[in-house]
Scaffold this motif. Structure first.
Motif, PDB file in Angstrom:
ATOM      1  N   LEU A   4     -49.515  -2.270  17.942  1.00  0.00           N
ATOM      2  CA  LEU A   4     -50.631  -2.590  17.033  1.00  0.00           C
ATOM      3  C   LEU A   4     -50.642  -4.060  16.665  1.00  0.00           C
ATOM      4  O   LEU A   4     -51.697  -4.617  16.364  1.00  0.00           O
ATOM      5  CB  LEU A   4     -50.519  -1.736  15.764  1.00  0.00           C
ATOM      6  CG  LEU A   4     -50.545  -0.216  15.943  1.00  0.00           C
ATOM      7  CD1 LEU A   4     -50.549   0.472  14.581  1.00  0.00           C
ATOM      8  CD2 LEU A   4     -51.751   0.218  16.767  1.00  0.00           C
ATOM      9  N   THR A  22     -53.451  -8.819  15.421  1.00  0.00           N
ATOM     10  CA  THR A  22     -53.989  -7.684  16.154  1.00  0.00           C
ATOM     11  C   THR A  22     -55.297  -8.149  16.764  1.00  0.00           C
ATOM     12  O   THR A  22     -55.733  -9.281  16.529  1.00  0.00           O
ATOM     13  CB  THR A  22     -54.177  -6.455  15.241  1.00  0.00           C
ATOM     14  OG1 THR A  22     -54.454  -5.306  16.071  1.00  0.00           O
ATOM     15  CG2 THR A  22     -55.315  -6.659  14.257  1.00  0.00           C
ATOM     16  N   THR A  24     -59.491  -7.225  18.246  1.00  0.00           N
ATOM     17  CA  THR A  24     -60.657  -6.350  18.106  1.00  0.00           C
ATOM     18  C   THR A  24     -60.586  -5.186  19.091  1.00  0.00           C
ATOM     19  O   THR A  24     -61.094  -4.099  18.822  1.00  0.00           O
ATOM     20  CB  THR A  24     -61.958  -7.139  18.323  1.00  0.00           C
ATOM     21  OG1 THR A  24     -61.793  -8.052  19.436  1.00  0.00           O
ATOM     22  CG2 THR A  24     -62.331  -7.948  17.095  1.00  0.00           C
ATOM     23  N   ILE A  27     -58.243  -2.669  17.442  1.00  0.00           N
ATOM     24  CA  ILE A  27     -58.930  -2.067  16.301  1.00  0.00           C
ATOM     25  C   ILE A  27     -59.954  -1.036  16.770  1.00  0.00           C
ATOM     26  O   ILE A  27     -60.044   0.074  16.216  1.00  0.00           O
ATOM     27  CB  ILE A  27     -59.619  -3.152  15.453  1.00  0.00           C
ATOM     28  CG1 ILE A  27     -58.570  -4.046  14.789  1.00  0.00           C
ATOM     29  CG2 ILE A  27     -60.516  -2.522  14.388  1.00  0.00           C
ATOM     30  CD1 ILE A  27     -59.141  -5.256  14.084  1.00  0.00           C
ATOM     31  N   GLN A  30     -58.112   2.117  18.093  1.00  0.00           N
ATOM     32  CA  GLN A  30     -57.386   2.885  17.091  1.00  0.00           C
ATOM     33  C   GLN A  30     -58.277   3.479  16.007  1.00  0.00           C
ATOM     34  O   GLN A  30     -57.867   4.412  15.311  1.00  0.00           O
ATOM     35  CB  GLN A  30     -56.315   1.999  16.435  1.00  0.00           C
ATOM     36  CG  GLN A  30     -55.224   1.536  17.387  1.00  0.00           C
ATOM     37  CD  GLN A  30     -54.380   2.693  17.893  1.00  0.00           C
ATOM     38  OE1 GLN A  30     -54.095   3.639  17.167  1.00  0.00           O
ATOM     39  NE2 GLN A  30     -53.990   2.624  19.155  1.00  0.00           N
ATOM     40  N   THR A  31     -59.492   2.962  15.841  1.00  0.00           N
ATOM     41  CA  THR A  31     -60.378   3.467  14.785  1.00  0.00           C
ATOM     42  C   THR A  31     -61.494   4.347  15.327  1.00  0.00           C
ATOM     43  O   THR A  31     -62.279   4.891  14.555  1.00  0.00           O
ATOM     44  CB  THR A  31     -61.009   2.303  14.001  1.00  0.00           C
ATOM     45  OG1 THR A  31     -61.810   1.503  14.892  1.00  0.00           O
ATOM     46  CG2 THR A  31     -59.939   1.441  13.351  1.00  0.00           C
ATOM     47  N   VAL A  38     -67.155  -3.187  16.684  1.00  0.00           N
ATOM     48  CA  VAL A  38     -66.112  -3.977  16.026  1.00  0.00           C
ATOM     49  C   VAL A  38     -66.381  -5.467  16.181  1.00  0.00           C
ATOM     50  O   VAL A  38     -66.274  -6.241  15.216  1.00  0.00           O
ATOM     51  CB  VAL A  38     -64.717  -3.620  16.592  1.00  0.00           C
ATOM     52  CG1 VAL A  38     -63.646  -4.535  16.002  1.00  0.00           C
ATOM     53  CG2 VAL A  38     -64.378  -2.161  16.298  1.00  0.00           C
ATOM     54  N   ALA A  81     -56.888  -9.027   9.261  1.00  0.00           N
ATOM     55  CA  ALA A  81     -56.995  -7.650   9.760  1.00  0.00           C
ATOM     56  C   ALA A  81     -57.073  -6.642   8.620  1.00  0.00           C
ATOM     57  O   ALA A  81     -57.909  -5.726   8.633  1.00  0.00           O
ATOM     58  CB  ALA A  81     -55.808  -7.333  10.667  1.00  0.00           C
ATOM     59  N   VAL A  85     -60.508  -4.365   8.524  1.00  0.00           N
ATOM     60  CA  VAL A  85     -60.560  -2.959   8.954  1.00  0.00           C
ATOM     61  C   VAL A  85     -61.248  -2.053   7.934  1.00  0.00           C
ATOM     62  O   VAL A  85     -62.061  -1.190   8.307  1.00  0.00           O
ATOM     63  CB  VAL A  85     -59.147  -2.443   9.300  1.00  0.00           C
ATOM     64  CG1 VAL A  85     -59.181  -0.939   9.592  1.00  0.00           C
ATOM     65  CG2 VAL A  85     -58.594  -3.194  10.501  1.00  0.00           C
ATOM     66  N   VAL A  94     -59.794   5.542  10.306  1.00  0.00           N
ATOM     67  CA  VAL A  94     -59.743   4.144   9.876  1.00  0.00           C
ATOM     68  C   VAL A  94     -58.698   3.974   8.782  1.00  0.00           C
ATOM     69  O   VAL A  94     -57.915   3.011   8.790  1.00  0.00           O
ATOM     70  CB  VAL A  94     -61.129   3.665   9.384  1.00  0.00           C
ATOM     71  CG1 VAL A  94     -61.015   2.319   8.684  1.00  0.00           C
ATOM     72  CG2 VAL A  94     -62.100   3.579  10.554  1.00  0.00           C
ATOM     73  N   THR A  98     -55.319   1.699   9.021  1.00  0.00           N
ATOM     74  CA  THR A  98     -55.072   0.603   8.084  1.00  0.00           C
ATOM     75  C   THR A  98     -53.631   0.618   7.595  1.00  0.00           C
ATOM     76  O   THR A  98     -52.952  -0.413   7.564  1.00  0.00           O
ATOM     77  CB  THR A  98     -56.030   0.694   6.875  1.00  0.00           C
ATOM     78  OG1 THR A  98     -57.388   0.667   7.345  1.00  0.00           O
ATOM     79  CG2 THR A  98     -55.811  -0.484   5.937  1.00  0.00           C
ATOM     80  N   LEU A 101     -51.273  -0.173  10.535  1.00  0.00           N
ATOM     81  CA  LEU A 101     -51.331  -1.592  10.869  1.00  0.00           C
ATOM     82  C   LEU A 101     -50.507  -2.415   9.884  1.00  0.00           C
ATOM     83  O   LEU A 101     -49.767  -3.320  10.272  1.00  0.00           O
ATOM     84  CB  LEU A 101     -52.785  -2.063  10.872  1.00  0.00           C
ATOM     85  CG  LEU A 101     -53.039  -3.509  11.305  1.00  0.00           C
ATOM     86  CD1 LEU A 101     -52.590  -3.725  12.742  1.00  0.00           C
ATOM     87  CD2 LEU A 101     -54.527  -3.842  11.163  1.00  0.00           C
TER      88      LEU A 101
END
Length: 232
Positions: A4, A22, A24, A27, A30-31, A38, A81, A85, A94, A98, A101
């Motif tokens: 991450l 990290t 985009t 992100i 992972q989201t 993003v 980040a 996020v 999400v 968070t 991360l």
């Protein structure tokens, strides 16, 4: 699995917590958002993100147009980040990301500190090893090349990697860097243990092959891990 949190350099004398980031791409993955969503959100809040720190990026090939298209992958540091996020749709995924991360950034910072401590502790011993090699009865045979040979032997033994594979942990490899700068804290501990074996053997006048055999038999070489984590 892609970490991450990434970082570009393992040079301990230059590294800092600000080198961690990290992307985009991470992100989005992972989201559960699309990369376009993003990226557009980053551009939407670009001024606020740049108020925290300069926004950096790299280009990479995308899946469209048979890989010939390029897309901009933004890098976000810890503060950027963790501020960005939560601006995405507030789904459970999400929220979980968070927290994960934040933990990943903390773990990277702890690892960096551990490496710095291990490297600092090793340096005085490194002088002793340097002196031992320089005064070695076999030193005239290869001269200064012995320093490279012995240190490379120790580094490759504790990592289970070749010299080139260790260097590949950092794509920004330069001549002034040493293999020791690319070892993690656990590897540094093993390296110091091998130093304590090599130095007395050198001082006793042992030739290279017995030294090599001794450390190979002492250290159970770890299974090579050549996944691209220069970003550790």
């Amino acid at each position: 699995m892609t970490p991450l949190v990434l970082f570009d350099s393992l040079v301990l004398s230059k590294a800092s917590n600000e080198d961690f980031y990290t992307t985009t791409e991470i992100i989005a993955e992972q989201t559960g958002n699309s990369y376009k969503v993003v990226s557009n959100r980053v551009r939407q809040y670009r001024s606020k993100l740049e108020a925290i720190a300069p926004l950096t990026w790299h280009f990479e090939s995308s899946a469209s147009n048979h890989g010939r298209a390029k897309r901009k992958v933004y890098h976000l540091n810890k503060q950027q980040a963790l501020s960005f996020v939560p601006l995405l749709e507030n789904t459970e995924q999400v929220v979980n990301f968070t927290f994960a991360l934040a933990e990943a950034f903390v773990n990277r910072e702890k690892e960096l500190q551990a490496r710095k401590i291990a490297r600092a502790v090793e340096k005085p011993k490194g002088v002793t090893l340097h002196q031992a090699i320089s005064e070695w009865v076999h030193y005239p045979r290869h001269g200064n090349t012995w320093h490279i040979i012995i240190r490379s032997l120790l580094a490759t033994t504790v990592t289970g990697l070749t010299k080139k594979q260790i260097q590949a942990r950092d794509t920004d490899w330069r001549k002034e860097k040493t293999l020791l700068d690319l070892l993690n804290s656990e590897e540094m501990e093993r390296y110091k243990m091998l130093e304590s074996i090599v130095i007395p053997m050198i001082e006793a006048g042992s030739d290279y092959n017995p030294i090599k055999a001794a450390i190979k038999s002492t250290m159970t070489t770890k299974k090579p891990d050549i996944s691209p984590d220069k970003r550790l």
